[in-house]
Design a protein around this motif. Structure first.
Motif, PDB file in Angstrom:
ATOM      1  N   ASN A  83       0.815  -1.229  -0.044  1.00 25.92           N
ATOM      2  CA  ASN A  83       0.011   0.124   0.086  1.00 25.92           C
ATOM      3  C   ASN A  83       0.850   1.234   0.249  1.00 25.92           C
ATOM      4  N   PRO A  89      -0.964  -4.974   2.207  1.00 22.72           N
ATOM      5  CA  PRO A  89      -2.398  -5.097   2.424  1.00 22.72           C
ATOM      6  C   PRO A  89      -2.928  -6.553   2.432  1.00 22.72           C
ATOM      7  N   VAL A  90      -3.964  -6.628   3.450  1.00 17.11           N
ATOM      8  CA  VAL A  90      -4.489  -7.987   3.560  1.00 17.11           C
ATOM      9  C   VAL A  90      -5.914  -8.166   3.071  1.00 17.11           C
ATOM     10  N   ASN A  91      -6.499  -6.819   2.697  1.00 15.89           N
ATOM     11  CA  ASN A  91      -7.829  -6.928   2.403  1.00 15.89           C
ATOM     12  C   ASN A  91      -8.016  -5.470   1.695  1.00 15.89           C
ATOM     13  N   ARG A  92      -8.889  -5.340   0.833  1.00 15.45           N
ATOM     14  CA  ARG A  92      -9.166  -3.969   0.299  1.00 15.45           C
ATOM     15  C   ARG A  92     -10.795  -4.121  -0.035  1.00 15.45           C
ATOM     16  N   THR A  93     -11.406  -3.079  -0.318  1.00 16.38           N
ATOM     17  CA  THR A  93     -12.758  -2.904  -0.698  1.00 16.38           C
ATOM     18  C   THR A  93     -12.980  -1.625  -1.652  1.00 16.38           C
ATOM     19  N   GLU A  94     -13.767  -1.685  -2.600  1.00 10.31           N
ATOM     20  CA  GLU A  94     -14.183  -0.671  -3.460  1.00 10.31           C
ATOM     21  C   GLU A  94     -15.490   0.092  -2.769  1.00 10.31           C
TER      22      GLU A  94
END
Length: 110
Positions: A83, A89-94
């Motif tokens: 990142n 980063p272990v998780n991401r969202t839109e």
């Protein structure tokens, strides 16, 4: 200066990266190294990593400024593996998660 190297390399790049970083620092995890190093040594490590870099290479270097604060120094290879702060980063969202939504969710759980 005390630095930490984090590798997110894949395939053959992992072996090459481990070979270079093992020469400069102590391995403290599968893909993490830490050491006291001079600025010249750090520049040399970066040059060696750049020479062996491929599409599967991704290494970040963090300067440990204090117990609770570190600063990203550089990234060699694929920047998308990290990142903006150079962390993995272990998780991401839109989704756009605003602060108000979190407050409403927290109050309904009580």
């Amino acid at each position: 200066m005390m630095v930490t190297f984090i590798s997110q390399c894949e395939k053959k790049a992992l072996k090459k990266t481990r070979r270079v970083l093992d020469a400069f620092a102590n391995r403290i995890g599968d893909n993490t190294w830490q050491t006291l190093i001079t600025e010249d040594g750090l520049n040399t490590a970066r040059k060696m990593l750049s020479k062996t870099a491929s599409r599967s290479t991704a290494v970040s270097c963090h300067w440990i400024r204090s117990r609770t604060h570190s600063q990203l120094v550089w990234i060699v290879g694929n920047r998308r593996k990290f990142n903006l702060e150079g962390n993995v980063p272990v998780n991401r969202t839109e989704l756009d998660l605003s602060h108000k939504e979190w407050e409403q969710a927290g109050s309904s759980m009580r």
